[in-house]
Design a protein around this motif. Structure first.
Motif, short mmCIF file in Angstrom:
data_model
loop_
_atom_site.label_atom_id
_atom_site.label_comp_id
_atom_site.label_asym_id
_atom_site.label_seq_id
_atom_site.Cartn_x
_atom_site.Cartn_y
_atom_site.Cartn_z
N THR A 27 -35.19 6.01 43.11
CA THR A 27 -35.20 4.59 42.22
C THR A 27 -36.14 3.65 42.49
O THR A 27 -36.40 3.30 43.85
N VAL A 28 -36.65 2.72 41.73
CA VAL A 28 -37.52 1.83 41.71
C VAL A 28 -36.76 0.46 41.13
O VAL A 28 -36.63 0.56 39.96
N ASP A 29 -36.78 -0.67 41.87
CA ASP A 29 -36.22 -1.81 41.30
C ASP A 29 -37.32 -2.66 40.68
O ASP A 29 -38.07 -3.38 41.57
N THR A 30 -37.53 -2.65 39.34
CA THR A 30 -38.86 -3.34 38.63
C THR A 30 -38.59 -4.88 38.35
O THR A 30 -39.49 -5.48 37.87
N TRP A 31 -37.27 -5.20 38.76
CA TRP A 31 -37.22 -6.55 38.70
C TRP A 31 -37.12 -7.26 39.97
O TRP A 31 -36.89 -8.56 40.10
N ARG A 32 -37.23 -6.59 40.92
CA ARG A 32 -37.03 -7.27 42.43
C ARG A 32 -37.91 -8.47 42.65
O ARG A 32 -37.50 -9.45 43.28
N TYR A 33 -39.18 -8.28 42.07
CA TYR A 33 -40.05 -9.26 42.67
C TYR A 33 -40.29 -10.45 41.43
O TYR A 33 -41.31 -11.21 41.55
N LYS A 34 -39.27 -10.44 40.55
CA LYS A 34 -39.34 -11.56 39.49
C LYS A 34 -38.75 -12.83 40.38
O LYS A 34 -38.97 -13.81 40.20
N ASN A 35 -37.50 -12.43 41.36
CA ASN A 35 -36.91 -13.52 42.04
C ASN A 35 -37.03 -13.54 43.50
O ASN A 35 -36.59 -14.35 44.48
N HIS A 36 -37.98 -12.66 44.09
CA HIS A 36 -38.23 -12.43 45.44
C HIS A 36 -39.64 -12.14 45.64
O HIS A 36 -40.41 -11.52 44.76
N ASP A 37 -40.02 -12.80 46.91
CA ASP A 37 -41.54 -12.38 47.23
C ASP A 37 -41.57 -11.05 48.08
O ASP A 37 -40.69 -10.65 48.91
N PRO A 38 -42.54 -10.23 47.88
CA PRO A 38 -42.88 -9.02 48.43
C PRO A 38 -42.76 -9.46 49.91
O PRO A 38 -43.35 -10.61 50.36
N ARG A 39 -42.20 -8.49 50.82
CA ARG A 39 -42.36 -8.72 52.29
C ARG A 39 -42.87 -7.65 53.00
O ARG A 39 -43.14 -6.59 52.40
N LEU A 66 -36.71 3.58 25.96
CA LEU A 66 -36.36 4.15 26.88
C LEU A 66 -37.55 5.00 27.94
O LEU A 66 -37.38 5.16 29.04
N VAL A 67 -38.69 4.54 27.53
CA VAL A 67 -39.91 5.12 28.31
C VAL A 67 -40.83 4.05 28.59
O VAL A 67 -41.21 3.53 29.56
N THR A 68 -41.45 3.48 27.57
CA THR A 68 -42.57 2.59 27.45
C THR A 68 -42.10 1.27 28.08
O THR A 68 -42.74 0.76 29.22
N PHE A 69 -40.97 0.58 27.79
CA PHE A 69 -40.87 -0.66 28.10
C PHE A 69 -39.21 -0.61 29.04
O PHE A 69 -38.52 -1.34 29.33
N LYS A 70 -38.84 0.57 29.42
CA LYS A 70 -37.88 0.75 30.40
C LYS A 70 -37.94 -0.05 31.35
O LYS A 70 -36.81 -0.95 31.86
N PRO A 71 -38.95 -0.40 32.32
CA PRO A 71 -38.91 -1.19 33.36
C PRO A 71 -38.54 -2.50 33.06
O PRO A 71 -38.01 -3.31 33.84
N GLN A 72 -39.19 -3.02 32.17
CA GLN A 72 -38.88 -4.44 31.42
C GLN A 72 -37.60 -4.71 31.02
O GLN A 72 -36.85 -5.81 31.25
N LEU A 73 -37.06 -3.82 30.27
CA LEU A 73 -35.74 -3.84 29.62
C LEU A 73 -34.47 -3.52 30.43
O LEU A 73 -33.52 -4.31 30.38
N PHE A 74 -34.73 -2.46 31.15
CA PHE A 74 -33.70 -2.10 32.08
C PHE A 74 -33.64 -2.31 33.48
O PHE A 74 -32.74 -2.16 34.30
N GLY A 75 -34.88 -2.52 33.86
CA GLY A 75 -35.02 -3.11 35.44
C GLY A 75 -35.14 -1.91 36.26
O GLY A 75 -34.98 -2.19 37.59
N TYR A 76 -35.67 -0.60 35.77
CA TYR A 76 -35.60 0.23 36.81
C TYR A 76 -36.67 1.23 36.41
O TYR A 76 -36.92 1.58 35.07
#
Length: 272
Positions: free
Chosen positions: A139-151, A108-118
């Protein structure tokens, strides 16, 4: 047999041991797993990025906490005694508590961005004023740039090379030419439209001019919206894409001495 005490059961619920205490090991196992499944569902549905999802997450956490405290206390009050099981030993309680803490810390802390995407952050400074103000939780979408380029225009959270978390706006993407003249941003030689920028003549100007820089294929140029009060790429240079944590999505709460009701809920990044 062991005598059960309602107060002891309630207090043990604070550290997650109450169901073991009253002899309900199945519930003690199922409840944390159900909680994880609940968080996974919120994360994978992306609902957790929205204000409603954050409210559901917070409400769920409160319900689980109260369940750990109240339900076992009620069982102890009714049942009075219980059989002594193998898990009703102090060393088992210690091991269970340590295991719960490790699970919470890792999942819930260390791997939260990778596991839950936020992620959920609170901004402490005014470098992104007026888009983000001191005391805003977002809130921050930590999965956003897996499939989208930064704009250009995206508000992002990222790690600096010395490990600090910053929140700023992307104003330059790979291969762009970036220059600042008299406080005006020029991207590829054209003055950028930046209605979100905040200038305050009473503040000491910070980096009103910046020499032209050409961004490499993996580089991004980031600036704070409060240009005169922001430590950003003018100071530490461009950042690389791997430094990105994710894109800022919603302001879900705001507290700065008092609750700032007019600041939430509010969408930060544009999906168009």
């Amino acid at each position: 047999d062991r005598k059960l005490d309602a107060l002891s059961a309630g207090l043990m619920g604070i550290v997650g041991l109450s169901y073991l205490y009253v002899g309900r090991i199945r519930t003690a196992v199922i409840l944390p797993l159900a909680g994880l499944a609940f968080v996974f569902a919120l994360g994978w549905s992306r609902l957790v990025l929205k204000p409603l999802g954050v409210c559901v997450l917070a409400g769920g956490a409160i319900v689980v906490f109260l369940l750990y405290v109240i339900h076992p206390a009620s069982i102890a009050r009714r049942q009075k005694v219980a059989d002594t099981r193998f898990y009703n030993r102090w060393y088992f309680y210690v091991g269970w508590f340590v295991g719960l803490q490790l699970l919470t810390q890792l999942v819930l802390v260390t791997f939260k961005p990778q596991l839950f995407g936020y992620e959920i952050f609170r901004i402490p400074s005014k470098s992104m004023t007026p888009t983000l103000m001191p005391g805003d939780w977002f809130t921050v979408d930590t999965w956003r740039y897996k499939n989208h380029d930064p704009r250009a225009g995206d508000v992002v959270a990222f790690k600096t090379t010395d490990g600090y978390t910053f929140v700023q706006r992307i104003v330059g993407t790979p291969y762009d030419q970036i220059e600042i003249r008299s406080g005006v941003l020029y991207r590829n030689g054209v003055a950028a439209s930046e209605p979100y920028v905040h200038h305050d003549a009473t503040d000491t100007p910070f980096g009103r001019d910046s020499a032209n820089i050409a961004l490499a294929p993996d580089q991004l140029y980031v600036l704070g919206d409060y240009r005169d009060q922001s430590r950003d790429s003018r100071l530490f240079g461009p950042i690389s894409r791997p430094q990105l944590i994710g894109r800022v999505e919603y302001i879900v709460f705001s507290w700065n001495r008092t609750i700032q009701t007019g600041r939430f809920p509010k969408k930060v990044s544009d999906d168009t």
